[in-house]
Scaffold this motif. Structure first.
Motif, mmCIF file in Angstrom:
data_model
loop_
_atom_site.group_PDB
_atom_site.id
_atom_site.type_symbol
_atom_site.label_atom_id
_atom_site.label_comp_id
_atom_site.label_asym_id
_atom_site.label_seq_id
_atom_site.Cartn_x
_atom_site.Cartn_y
_atom_site.Cartn_z
ATOM 1 N N ILE A 165 -60.532 -88.590 -5.980
ATOM 2 C CA ILE A 165 -60.475 -88.940 -7.172
ATOM 3 C C ILE A 165 -59.188 -88.203 -7.913
ATOM 4 N N GLY A 166 -59.455 -86.889 -7.591
ATOM 5 C CA GLY A 166 -58.303 -86.107 -8.000
ATOM 6 C C GLY A 166 -56.834 -86.212 -7.462
ATOM 7 N N GLY A 167 -56.719 -86.845 -6.511
ATOM 8 C CA GLY A 167 -55.384 -87.517 -5.799
ATOM 9 C C GLY A 167 -54.890 -88.723 -7.126
ATOM 10 N N GLY A 210 -53.987 -86.651 -10.221
ATOM 11 C CA GLY A 210 -52.767 -86.201 -10.123
ATOM 12 C C GLY A 210 -51.807 -86.832 -9.841
ATOM 13 N N GLY A 211 -51.675 -87.880 -9.274
ATOM 14 C CA GLY A 211 -50.954 -89.008 -9.155
ATOM 15 C C GLY A 211 -50.390 -89.654 -10.636
ATOM 16 N N PHE A 212 -51.532 -89.963 -11.422
ATOM 17 C CA PHE A 212 -51.211 -90.444 -12.689
ATOM 18 C C PHE A 212 -50.552 -89.347 -13.403
ATOM 19 N N ILE A 213 -51.049 -87.985 -13.424
ATOM 20 C CA ILE A 213 -50.521 -87.194 -14.356
ATOM 21 C C ILE A 213 -48.984 -86.929 -13.730
ATOM 22 N N PHE A 271 -50.628 -81.673 -2.319
ATOM 23 C CA PHE A 271 -50.543 -80.935 -3.515
ATOM 24 C C PHE A 271 -50.989 -81.779 -4.933
ATOM 25 N N THR A 272 -50.611 -82.952 -4.814
ATOM 26 C CA THR A 272 -50.746 -83.808 -5.965
ATOM 27 C C THR A 272 -52.515 -84.033 -5.897
ATOM 28 N N CYS A 273 -53.375 -84.216 -4.875
ATOM 29 C CA CYS A 273 -54.540 -84.255 -4.688
ATOM 30 C C CYS A 273 -55.196 -82.979 -5.175
ATOM 31 N N PHE A 324 -53.950 -80.734 -7.218
ATOM 32 C CA PHE A 324 -53.567 -80.332 -8.609
ATOM 33 C C PHE A 324 -54.768 -81.233 -9.353
ATOM 34 N N GLY A 325 -54.871 -82.609 -9.039
ATOM 35 C CA GLY A 325 -55.574 -83.420 -9.696
ATOM 36 C C GLY A 325 -57.183 -83.112 -9.484
ATOM 37 N N SER A 326 -57.685 -82.475 -8.338
ATOM 38 C CA SER A 326 -58.963 -82.061 -8.086
ATOM 39 C C SER A 326 -59.284 -80.820 -8.925
ATOM 40 N N ILE A 327 -58.350 -79.902 -9.174
ATOM 41 C CA ILE A 327 -58.477 -78.671 -9.873
ATOM 42 C C ILE A 327 -58.795 -79.299 -11.538
ATOM 43 N N VAL A 328 -57.847 -80.413 -11.888
ATOM 44 C CA VAL A 328 -58.153 -80.981 -13.236
ATOM 45 C C VAL A 328 -59.363 -81.345 -13.260
ATOM 46 N N LEU A 329 -59.765 -82.323 -12.347
ATOM 47 C CA LEU A 329 -61.187 -82.888 -12.429
ATOM 48 C C LEU A 329 -62.169 -81.879 -12.371
ATOM 49 N N LEU A 330 -62.213 -80.826 -11.837
ATOM 50 C CA LEU A 330 -63.344 -79.885 -11.731
ATOM 51 C C LEU A 330 -63.297 -78.940 -13.092
ATOM 52 N N PHE A 331 -62.062 -78.862 -13.539
ATOM 53 C CA PHE A 331 -61.899 -78.008 -15.053
ATOM 54 C C PHE A 331 -62.677 -78.813 -15.835
ATOM 55 N N LEU A 332 -62.249 -80.127 -15.776
ATOM 56 C CA LEU A 332 -63.101 -81.156 -17.004
ATOM 57 C C LEU A 332 -64.446 -81.222 -16.967
#
Length: 86
Positions: free
Chosen positions: A41-43, A46-49, A66-68, A70-78
């Motif tokens: 899901i982070g991928g 991250g791919g969208f952003i 690295f896209t995955c 980045f996206g997983s860090i954003v998802l976990l932060f949210l």
């Protein structure tokens, strides 16, 4: 990026989700399946952003990881942001 196949997504997603959970200090609460799910899901996130700024499809395997990540860090932060208010 979609040419990795399902096993590539699982491996990259699992690694990215695991490393992302280590960075965000949520690894104790998550198992391997949740790490894979967060990474995949982070991928997508991250791919969208990053797709708004960069060519994510032509980036290759390392850029996909690295896209995955980045996206997983954003998802976990949210998720931490939403669950901390409870």
């Amino acid at each position: 990026m979609l040419s990795l196949g399902i096993f590539g997504w699982i491996i990259i997603g699992g690694l990215a989700g695991w490393i992302g959970s280590k960075i965000m200090k949520t690894d104790e609460q998550m198992g391997i399946l949740l790490n894979i799910l967060v990474g995949v899901i982070g991928g997508l996130i991250g791919g969208f952003i990053l797709g708004a700024f960069l060519d994510v499809e032509g980036g290759g395997l390392i850029f996909s990881f690295f896209t995955c990540l980045f996206g997983s860090i954003v998802l976990l932060f949210l998720v931490k942001l939403v669950t901390a208010r409870r």
